[in-house]
Enzyme design. Structure first.
Site, PDB file in Angstrom:
ATOM      1  N   ASP A 193       0.868  -1.175   0.000  1.00 45.23           N
ATOM      2  CA  ASP A 193       0.000   0.000   0.000  1.00 45.23           C
ATOM      3  C   ASP A 193       0.912   1.236   0.000  1.00 45.23           C
ATOM      4  OD1 ASP A 193      -2.277   1.619   0.403  1.00 45.23           O
ATOM      5  OD2 ASP A 193      -2.365   1.233   2.535  1.00 45.23           O
TER       6      ASP A 193
ATOM      7  N   THR B  27       5.579  -0.469   5.487  1.00 45.50           N
ATOM      8  CA  THR B  27       5.829  -1.726   6.196  1.00 45.50           C
ATOM      9  C   THR B  27       6.889  -2.540   5.462  1.00 45.50           C
ATOM     10  OG1 THR B  27       3.471  -1.743   6.671  1.00 45.50           O
ATOM     11  CG2 THR B  27       4.688  -3.746   7.192  1.00 45.50           C
TER      12      THR B  27
END
Ligand code: IMP
Ligand code: MG
Length: 181
Positions: A105, A109
């Protein structure tokens, strides 16, 4: 869980199947023969269904390992904070590693995980993501094996959750914002 909470299907069961077969074929072609097993690392919990399907398409010998990260909490907006909740069982030093993620996204992360993995000195490190949201990207990520590009909407199903729910949907859909309160 009512199906009317899903307003749109982004990736159908049929497309999921074809995508996983294509990714498996790309991975098989890329690695050819390895002298030791490939280590396939799944990021929990989102990747568990995709990973289960993907490894069955990989023909070279492999072992699986998992890592749990805490990032999103229960909301739909990325916090950017990443913490290792459960680390890998095995050492990846000098090994060929394939990282498997449900979705890239913002990329925050994954960029942190990639940096962490590189510090452990694997022989090679490749990235496979089932979904990609290019319009949401903040940190640039090189995805070696990429499934499906989706628009910048909150997706659930096929392992992806909203507040830990909806993971068992056999397709990827968009959640009605009214049911995501
Ligand atoms: P990042 O923004 O790339 O750091 O994404 C972090 C994590 O948030 C992903 O690994 C997913 O677990 C989760 N995530 C991002 N976008 C979605 C979405 O559309 N639906 C469900 N989970 C998501
Ligand atoms: Mg995830």
């Amino acid at each position: 869980m009512k199906t009317h909470e899903i307003t749109k299907i982004l990736v159908s069961e049929e497309e999921i199947k074809k995508t996983v077969q294509r990714l498996g074929a790309e991975i098989n072609a890329h690695y050819g023969q390895l002298d030791r097993e490939l280590i396939v690392v799944g990021l929990l919990r989102g990747s568990f269904i995709f990973m289960a399907d993907l490894v069955r398409q990989i023909k070279i010998p492999l072992v699986v390992d998992f890592m749990t990260l805490a990032s999103y909490g229960d909301g739909t907006v990325s916090s950017g904070d990443v913490k290792v909740v459960m680390d890998l069982d095995s050492s990846i030093e000098d090994r060929d590693v394939l990282l498997v993620e449900d979705i890239v996204d913002t990329g925050r992360t994954f960029s942190k995980v990639i940096r962490m993995m590189r510090n452990r000195n694997p022989r090679s490190l490749k990235i496979c993501a089932f979904l990609n949201k290019p319009a949401a990207r903040i940190v640039d990520i090189d995805i070696d094996f990429c499934g499906v590009d989706i628009p910048n909407e909150f997706a659930v199903g096929y392992g992806l959750d909203y507040a830990q729910g909806y993971r068992q949907l056999p397709y990827v859909g968009v959640l009605d914002p009214d049911s995501a309160q």
